[in-house]
Design a protein around this motif. Sequence first.
Motif, PDB file in Angstrom:
ATOM      1  N   ALA A 269       5.147   5.432  -9.307  1.00 44.84           N
ATOM      2  CA  ALA A 269       4.793   4.302 -10.175  1.00 44.84           C
ATOM      3  C   ALA A 269       3.310   3.968  -9.985  1.00 44.84           C
ATOM      4  CB  ALA A 269       5.656   3.086  -9.849  1.00 44.84           C
ATOM      5  N   PRO A 270       2.619   3.478 -11.024  1.00 41.28           N
ATOM      6  CA  PRO A 270       1.176   3.234 -10.910  1.00 41.28           C
ATOM      7  C   PRO A 270       0.805   2.066 -10.009  1.00 41.28           C
ATOM      8  CG  PRO A 270       1.989   2.506 -13.044  1.00 41.28           C
ATOM      9  CD  PRO A 270       3.107   3.251 -12.394  1.00 41.28           C
ATOM     10  N   ILE A 271       1.722   1.123  -9.799  1.00 44.80           N
ATOM     11  CA  ILE A 271       1.454  -0.035  -8.937  1.00 44.80           C
ATOM     12  C   ILE A 271       2.546  -0.114  -7.876  1.00 44.80           C
ATOM     13  CG2 ILE A 271       1.274  -2.551  -8.871  1.00 44.80           C
ATOM     14  CD1 ILE A 271       0.069  -2.468 -11.625  1.00 44.80           C
ATOM     15  N   PRO A 272       2.183  -0.261  -6.595  1.00 42.15           N
ATOM     16  CA  PRO A 272       3.181  -0.277  -5.527  1.00 42.15           C
ATOM     17  C   PRO A 272       3.943  -1.601  -5.466  1.00 42.15           C
ATOM     18  CG  PRO A 272       1.010  -0.671  -4.619  1.00 42.15           C
ATOM     19  CD  PRO A 272       0.808  -0.369  -6.079  1.00 42.15           C
ATOM     20  N   SER A 273       4.892  -1.665  -4.537  1.00 42.69           N
ATOM     21  CA  SER A 273       5.695  -2.871  -4.364  1.00 42.69           C
ATOM     22  C   SER A 273       4.861  -4.005  -3.762  1.00 42.69           C
ATOM     23  CB  SER A 273       6.888  -2.594  -3.447  1.00 42.69           C
ATOM     24  OG  SER A 273       7.720  -1.573  -3.987  1.00 42.69           O
ATOM     25  N   TYR A 274       5.152  -5.236  -4.188  1.00 40.69           N
ATOM     26  CA  TYR A 274       4.485  -6.415  -3.636  1.00 40.69           C
ATOM     27  C   TYR A 274       5.307  -7.650  -3.985  1.00 40.69           C
ATOM     28  CZ  TYR A 274       2.804  -7.321  -8.407  1.00 40.69           C
ATOM     29  OH  TYR A 274       2.739  -7.571  -9.759  1.00 40.69           O
ATOM     30  N   ASN A 296       1.969  -6.486   0.862  1.00 36.51           N
ATOM     31  CA  ASN A 296       1.584  -5.107   0.602  1.00 36.51           C
ATOM     32  C   ASN A 296       0.179  -4.890   1.164  1.00 36.51           C
ATOM     33  OD1 ASN A 296       0.106  -2.989  -1.283  1.00 36.51           O
ATOM     34  ND2 ASN A 296       2.289  -2.528  -1.332  1.00 36.51           N
ATOM     35  N   ASP A 297      -0.044  -3.749   1.829  1.00 38.18           N
ATOM     36  CA  ASP A 297      -1.337  -3.478   2.455  1.00 38.18           C
ATOM     37  C   ASP A 297      -2.451  -3.303   1.436  1.00 38.18           C
ATOM     38  OD1 ASP A 297      -0.175  -3.585   4.947  1.00 38.18           O
ATOM     39  OD2 ASP A 297       0.117  -1.419   5.106  1.00 38.18           O
ATOM     40  N   VAL A 298      -2.103  -2.868   0.214  1.00 33.53           N
ATOM     41  CA  VAL A 298      -3.105  -2.636  -0.822  1.00 33.53           C
ATOM     42  C   VAL A 298      -3.240  -3.845  -1.738  1.00 33.53           C
ATOM     43  CG1 VAL A 298      -3.712  -1.220  -2.828  1.00 33.53           C
ATOM     44  CG2 VAL A 298      -2.770  -0.145  -0.776  1.00 33.53           C
ATOM     45  N   MET A 299      -2.118  -4.367  -2.210  1.00 33.72           N
ATOM     46  CA  MET A 299      -2.127  -5.448  -3.192  1.00 33.72           C
ATOM     47  C   MET A 299      -2.268  -6.823  -2.560  1.00 33.72           C
ATOM     48  SD  MET A 299      -1.842  -3.651  -5.856  1.00 33.72           S
ATOM     49  CE  MET A 299      -1.725  -5.028  -6.974  1.00 33.72           C
TER      50      MET A 299
END
Length: 311
Positions: A269-274, A296-299
Amino acid sequence: MKKTYIFAFSVLCAVSSLFNLAHAADGEKTSYALPFVAITRDAGQAGMAGAGSSAGGAFTALRNPAASAFAGASDVQTAYQSWAPKGSPSTNFNLGGSFAAGEKVGISVALGYQKGEAYDLVSTTGAATGQFTPSDLLIGVGAAYAVTPAVSLGVNAKIARQSLSDDDSYSSVALDLSAMYKVEDFRISAGTANLLGSIKDAAGKSFSLPASAFVAGDWSKALPGGSVCVAADVDYFLKGGVSAAFGAQYGIKDIVFLRAGYHVGTEGAPIPSYASVGLGARYAGVGLDFAYLLANDVMGGSLCVGLSYKF
């Protein structure tokens, strides 16, 4: 009431089917072109982790066009986002509007512009020659028509462009198609997003935009002294991966709104879980909304602020 139960059962079946498809897609690594087209620009929906596209709103031209036919009012919003500060950070500026053109027609327009982090330019001799700031641009226009008092159809046309350097930029067009059915306190939508969009890199290899088939629904109810709304949006990406957004909103006297949600993004998926939390206020048509992403570590740490006017 019987129709309501049938509707709810249909939504659950559709969501279950999409999650079953996810098991086949999960684990596949998919590279999408211009993944920023999947970002939720609406500050209110961002507080619900991206759920709630069936409710329409100012950014309908970027998602679920059929919703604008049943909006019942015009809505404009400008939104600022500090996006993915712990990953590939960008600063996003968004502007959208959805307009009721009579009782059956909805027209929508939207623009999203984002800037990444500037990087140094270096000549072949190693000397610094300046800086370049990568940027993304997304423009959408949409129209919807209420075929009956309960059914609407809509289409969006979008242009997406990404500039990575002075000599490295890509652009594509894409289409959204959707249909909506409303019954009692429920709305359900189904459609496709980001169809036809693709780019080619310098080597001639093609990459598709994150095209998906989606189903979305919400239930809202007026309560003594307030209101409640729960919503879900599920996307099955045609190149692999599934995302699902679940959110809830509680309104206090329809002036203050508390929101929360969770977005599930499988591998591909283009956007991870958050997770998300949100707060909004509305008075005399003017709205101010905040959303904050976490877990989320990124979002985590992403912030969205929106100023809107409904008339």
